[in-house]
Every structure is written in C-alpha cells, then in structure tokens.
Design a protein around this motif. Sequence first.
Motif, PDB file in Angstrom:
ATOM      1  N   MET A   1       0.844  -1.180   0.000  1.00  0.00           N
ATOM      2  CA  MET A   1       0.000   0.000   0.000  1.00  0.00           C
ATOM      3  C   MET A   1       0.889   1.244   0.000  1.00  0.00           C
ATOM      4  N   VAL A   2       0.568   2.185  -0.826  1.00  0.00           N
ATOM      5  CA  VAL A   2       1.322   3.437  -0.919  1.00  0.00           C
ATOM      6  C   VAL A   2       0.805   4.405   0.132  1.00  0.00           C
ATOM      7  N   SER A   3       1.728   5.101   0.776  1.00  0.00           N
ATOM      8  CA  SER A   3       1.363   6.059   1.808  1.00  0.00           C
ATOM      9  C   SER A   3       1.584   7.480   1.317  1.00  0.00           C
ATOM     10  N   THR A   4       0.620   8.338   1.565  1.00  0.00           N
ATOM     11  CA  THR A   4       0.792   9.750   1.204  1.00  0.00           C
ATOM     12  C   THR A   4       1.769  10.444   2.146  1.00  0.00           C
ATOM     13  N   ALA A   5       2.155   9.769   3.235  1.00  0.00           N
ATOM     14  CA  ALA A   5       3.108  10.365   4.180  1.00  0.00           C
ATOM     15  C   ALA A   5       4.471  10.582   3.542  1.00  0.00           C
ATOM     16  N   ASP A   6       4.799   9.814   2.490  1.00  0.00           N
ATOM     17  CA  ASP A   6       6.090   9.952   1.813  1.00  0.00           C
ATOM     18  C   ASP A   6       6.079  11.022   0.724  1.00  0.00           C
ATOM     19  N   THR A   7       4.924  11.639   0.481  1.00  0.00           N
ATOM     20  CA  THR A   7       4.819  12.687  -0.531  1.00  0.00           C
ATOM     21  C   THR A   7       5.549  13.927  -0.043  1.00  0.00           C
ATOM     22  N   ARG A   8       6.274  14.582  -0.960  1.00  0.00           N
ATOM     23  CA  ARG A   8       6.964  15.811  -0.570  1.00  0.00           C
ATOM     24  C   ARG A   8       7.029  16.747  -1.769  1.00  0.00           C
ATOM     25  N   ILE A   9       7.139  18.018  -1.469  1.00  0.00           N
ATOM     26  CA  ILE A   9       7.325  19.041  -2.486  1.00  0.00           C
ATOM     27  C   ILE A   9       8.662  19.709  -2.203  1.00  0.00           C
ATOM     28  N   ASP A  10       9.542  19.720  -3.210  1.00  0.00           N
ATOM     29  CA  ASP A  10      10.864  20.308  -3.054  1.00  0.00           C
ATOM     30  C   ASP A  10      10.907  21.656  -3.762  1.00  0.00           C
ATOM     31  N   PRO A  11      11.426  22.678  -3.092  1.00  0.00           N
ATOM     32  CA  PRO A  11      11.585  23.969  -3.773  1.00  0.00           C
ATOM     33  C   PRO A  11      12.679  23.877  -4.836  1.00  0.00           C
ATOM     34  N   PRO A  12      12.701  24.801  -5.786  1.00  0.00           N
ATOM     35  CA  PRO A  12      13.763  24.797  -6.807  1.00  0.00           C
ATOM     36  C   PRO A  12      15.147  24.796  -6.158  1.00  0.00           C
ATOM     37  N   ARG A  13      16.051  24.054  -6.787  1.00  0.00           N
ATOM     38  CA  ARG A  13      17.460  23.980  -6.372  1.00  0.00           C
ATOM     39  C   ARG A  13      17.646  23.373  -4.981  1.00  0.00           C
ATOM     40  N   SER A  14      16.687  22.585  -4.505  1.00  0.00           N
ATOM     41  CA  SER A  14      16.848  21.947  -3.198  1.00  0.00           C
ATOM     42  C   SER A  14      17.603  20.631  -3.346  1.00  0.00           C
ATOM     43  N   GLY A  15      18.187  20.174  -2.258  1.00  0.00           N
ATOM     44  CA  GLY A  15      18.941  18.926  -2.258  1.00  0.00           C
ATOM     45  C   GLY A  15      20.409  19.185  -1.977  1.00  0.00           C
ATOM     46  N   ALA A  16      21.117  18.131  -1.624  1.00  0.00           N
ATOM     47  CA  ALA A  16      22.547  18.230  -1.337  1.00  0.00           C
ATOM     48  C   ALA A  16      23.328  18.377  -2.634  1.00  0.00           C
ATOM     49  N   SER A  17      24.225  19.362  -2.693  1.00  0.00           N
ATOM     50  CA  SER A  17      25.013  19.619  -3.899  1.00  0.00           C
ATOM     51  C   SER A  17      26.469  19.253  -3.681  1.00  0.00           C
ATOM     52  N   PHE A  18      27.133  18.872  -4.781  1.00  0.00           N
ATOM     53  CA  PHE A  18      28.567  18.602  -4.741  1.00  0.00           C
ATOM     54  C   PHE A  18      29.160  18.919  -6.106  1.00  0.00           C
ATOM     55  N   GLU A  19      30.456  19.156  -6.132  1.00  0.00           N
ATOM     56  CA  GLU A  19      31.172  19.476  -7.359  1.00  0.00           C
ATOM     57  C   GLU A  19      31.820  18.220  -7.924  1.00  0.00           C
ATOM     58  N   LEU A  20      31.763  18.069  -9.259  1.00  0.00           N
ATOM     59  CA  LEU A  20      32.396  16.937  -9.924  1.00  0.00           C
ATOM     60  C   LEU A  20      32.798  17.362 -11.329  1.00  0.00           C
ATOM     61  N   PHE A  21      34.078  17.234 -11.653  1.00  0.00           N
ATOM     62  CA  PHE A  21      34.611  17.595 -12.976  1.00  0.00           C
ATOM     63  C   PHE A  21      34.234  19.020 -13.372  1.00  0.00           C
ATOM     64  N   GLY A  22      34.165  19.935 -12.399  1.00  0.00           N
ATOM     65  CA  GLY A  22      33.884  21.337 -12.680  1.00  0.00           C
ATOM     66  C   GLY A  22      32.416  21.692 -12.777  1.00  0.00           C
ATOM     67  N   SER A  23      31.537  20.711 -12.619  1.00  0.00           N
ATOM     68  CA  SER A  23      30.102  20.970 -12.655  1.00  0.00           C
ATOM     69  C   SER A  23      29.520  20.822 -11.254  1.00  0.00           C
ATOM     70  N   THR A  24      28.301  21.312 -11.077  1.00  0.00           N
ATOM     71  CA  THR A  24      27.603  21.168  -9.807  1.00  0.00           C
ATOM     72  C   THR A  24      26.487  20.152  -9.988  1.00  0.00           C
TER      73      THR A  24
END
Length: 107
Positions: free
Chosen positions: A1-24
């Motif tokens: 059964m799927v739970s709506t408790a796992d539903t989320r809305i992320d704002p633009p540019r959210s999340g953990a960022s890291f650099e790799l080969f000069g890109s983000t």
Amino acid sequence: MVSTADTRIDPPRSGASFELFGSTLTARITAADTHGDYALIEYDAPPGLPGAPTHFHEHTEEYIFVLEGALNVTVDSKQTTVGPGAGILFPRGVEHSFENRSDAPTR
C-alpha cells in the motif's frame, strides 16, 4: 500500500550539492528516497566545461534530460548535440561521455 506520508514538495534547487569535474550536481531524489529504485540528479555545467570523461555504469541506466543550453554527447565514437527538451538514455554497460562546448550554461 502506498502512503501519502512519503509525498513531498521540493523547492527549486533543493537537495545536497557537490562538485564533480567542474560541474555542480544536486541530488534532488536519492536512491534512499526511492527504496533503491532510482536517483534524480540535477546537473549544472558552466560554458566550455569538458564534462564527464568516457565512462559506463555497470548496474544502472543513466538518463539525461536537458532543461537549458546544449550538451555534446558521445556514444560509440558518435557525437551529437542535444538541446532543451531532449533526453538521452544510456543503458548499463554502454560507454559514453558528455560536455558543454557552448558559451552558455547547460542544465
């Protein structure tokens, strides 16, 4: 059964960022968020970025969807340039590389 408790809305540019080969790279959705099914990474490449060297993924497919700019893609020594709205699927085990040769950012 799927739970709506796992539903989320992320704002633009959210999340953990890291650099790799000069890109983000920003992890918008992690494998932990999807019980190991997939991850969604936002890739920001500045103008003229050499990008990811030739590589392959042994256990996963990679899908790139271009939002802005242009991305130069190489698969089996064949090069192509894709722009906004284009998607590229790299099946597991297929060697590929990509770079931003343009004078504008690519996302």
